[in-house]
Scaffold this motif. Sequence first.
Motif, PDB file in Angstrom:
ATOM      1  N   TYR A  61      59.862  41.820  61.462  1.00 58.30           N
ATOM      2  CA  TYR A  61      60.180  42.889  62.258  1.00 58.30           C
ATOM      3  C   TYR A  61      61.725  43.704  62.027  1.00 58.30           C
ATOM      4  O   TYR A  61      62.769  42.831  61.755  1.00 58.30           O
ATOM      5  N   VAL A  62      61.727  44.796  62.249  1.00 56.66           N
ATOM      6  CA  VAL A  62      63.112  45.573  62.296  1.00 56.66           C
ATOM      7  C   VAL A  62      63.175  46.005  63.419  1.00 56.66           C
ATOM      8  O   VAL A  62      62.625  46.587  64.242  1.00 56.66           O
ATOM      9  N   GLY A  83      61.967  45.053  70.182  1.00 61.74           N
ATOM     10  CA  GLY A  83      62.243  43.656  69.786  1.00 61.74           C
ATOM     11  C   GLY A  83      61.266  42.703  70.678  1.00 61.74           C
ATOM     12  O   GLY A  83      61.313  41.333  70.299  1.00 61.74           O
ATOM     13  N   LEU A  84      60.367  43.201  71.523  1.00 61.23           N
ATOM     14  CA  LEU A  84      59.462  42.681  72.302  1.00 61.23           C
ATOM     15  C   LEU A  84      58.504  41.503  71.379  1.00 61.23           C
ATOM     16  O   LEU A  84      58.254  40.644  71.869  1.00 61.23           O
ATOM     17  N   ASP A 111      69.332  42.436  59.053  1.00 61.48           N
ATOM     18  CA  ASP A 111      69.141  43.889  58.762  1.00 61.48           C
ATOM     19  C   ASP A 111      68.079  44.399  58.199  1.00 61.48           C
ATOM     20  O   ASP A 111      67.040  43.776  57.666  1.00 61.48           O
ATOM     21  N   GLY A 112      68.061  45.608  58.743  1.00 59.21           N
ATOM     22  CA  GLY A 112      66.751  46.491  58.482  1.00 59.21           C
ATOM     23  C   GLY A 112      66.381  46.788  56.897  1.00 59.21           C
ATOM     24  O   GLY A 112      65.175  47.208  56.532  1.00 59.21           O
ATOM     25  N   SER A 116      74.553  49.357  63.337  1.00 57.69           N
ATOM     26  CA  SER A 116      73.291  49.255  64.073  1.00 57.69           C
ATOM     27  C   SER A 116      73.399  47.861  65.029  1.00 57.69           C
ATOM     28  O   SER A 116      72.344  47.316  65.382  1.00 57.69           O
ATOM     29  N   ILE A 117      74.811  47.541  65.159  1.00 60.74           N
ATOM     30  CA  ILE A 117      74.945  46.375  66.109  1.00 60.74           C
ATOM     31  C   ILE A 117      75.683  47.176  67.214  1.00 60.74           C
ATOM     32  O   ILE A 117      76.608  47.814  67.284  1.00 60.74           O
ATOM     33  N   LEU A 118      75.281  46.374  68.467  1.00 64.56           N
ATOM     34  CA  LEU A 118      75.718  46.750  69.734  1.00 64.56           C
ATOM     35  C   LEU A 118      77.221  46.552  69.902  1.00 64.56           C
ATOM     36  O   LEU A 118      77.599  45.179  69.375  1.00 64.56           O
TER      37      LEU A 118
END
Length: 365
Positions: free
Chosen positions: A185-186, A205-206, A224-225, A255-257
């Motif tokens: 998953y991405v 993300g669930l 990474d996606g 793409s990272i918080l």
Amino acid sequence: MTAHSIHIEKTTNPKQKPASNQLVFGKYFTDHMFILDYEEGKGWHSARIVPYQPITLDPAARVFHYGQTVFEGLKAYLTADEKVLLFRPEQNFKRLNRSNERISIPALDEELALEALRQLIVTDRDWIPNEEGTSLYIRPFIIATQASLGVSPSLQYQFMIIMSPVGAYYAEGIHPVKIYVESDYVRAVKGGTGVAKTAGNYAAGLKAQEEATSKGYSQVLWLDGIHRKYIEEVGSMNVFFKISGTVVTPALNGSILDGITRNSILQLLRHWNIPVEERQLSIDEIYEAYSNNTLEEAFGTGTAAVISPVGQLLWNDHQMIINEGKTGELSKKLYDTLTGIQKGEVEDPFGWMVEVTDQLVRANG
């Protein structure tokens, strides 16, 4: 609008407070909440503290259909001498406005938001728990409330703050957690919404989290996606690895918080003259370091968990037991130092802590 124009309506039916030793994360909520409205052409208005209550929205409210919402998370701590401290709260509202920008939500007055938070904490001060490892978790958030199904930014919003007395985020506490490395998953890519603290990132993300939980793992480590090989972050935390004496964490790449705890840990490590690198880091490099016995520690950082040691990684068929599944020396030192600063028990050389009194003041003066 001035910071002093916040209307306060006290509850006439206070809740029974849970025992501090029975707290879990995000189950109980204090007596009051803060609300601020927005309307195009009028701006943010009607600041108020009211009894905690359900909210009523039109079924066509855009938050339900297009996911236009952002949130933050921070904590208030009660010290041994009964002071109330906040950890870098101005950074949370700066980041909230960065999320607003990405999700096309009007910017907030950060000073008003801080003053609203101060008054809300003063109102519900008795809800701050004092047991070891407990705190008052604070959730500011914004939702799009305009009743319209057109795909465009809402013209109406509500900003709210709710608060919850909490215990440890993970059942393991400071003990090491098991992390599942997600390869299929991405969650986010550069140019997407990974840099914003918005609900859709967590919804994405669930499914992976569900599968990780079924395998006995606490959290998901995202790759990474694009290449599916470079480490990004754990679902609720930024992540760090200590390899051959150097602490390495993925660089902020779009793409990272930009975690506030992450930033604080980097400052602490550099303050201690521990080698630190922010760079691209592949899962192959981690596995090679593990195979060569140079992967010494791994840990996650975030507001909820603070520092969470990682004792095990599962990547495809490769199971990596880190530091014999025990909390590492550096992880423990970082946890003790940061939580000590937050509780007012350890010197704060960075000026991070803010005391909540009749005004917000730096705890170290």
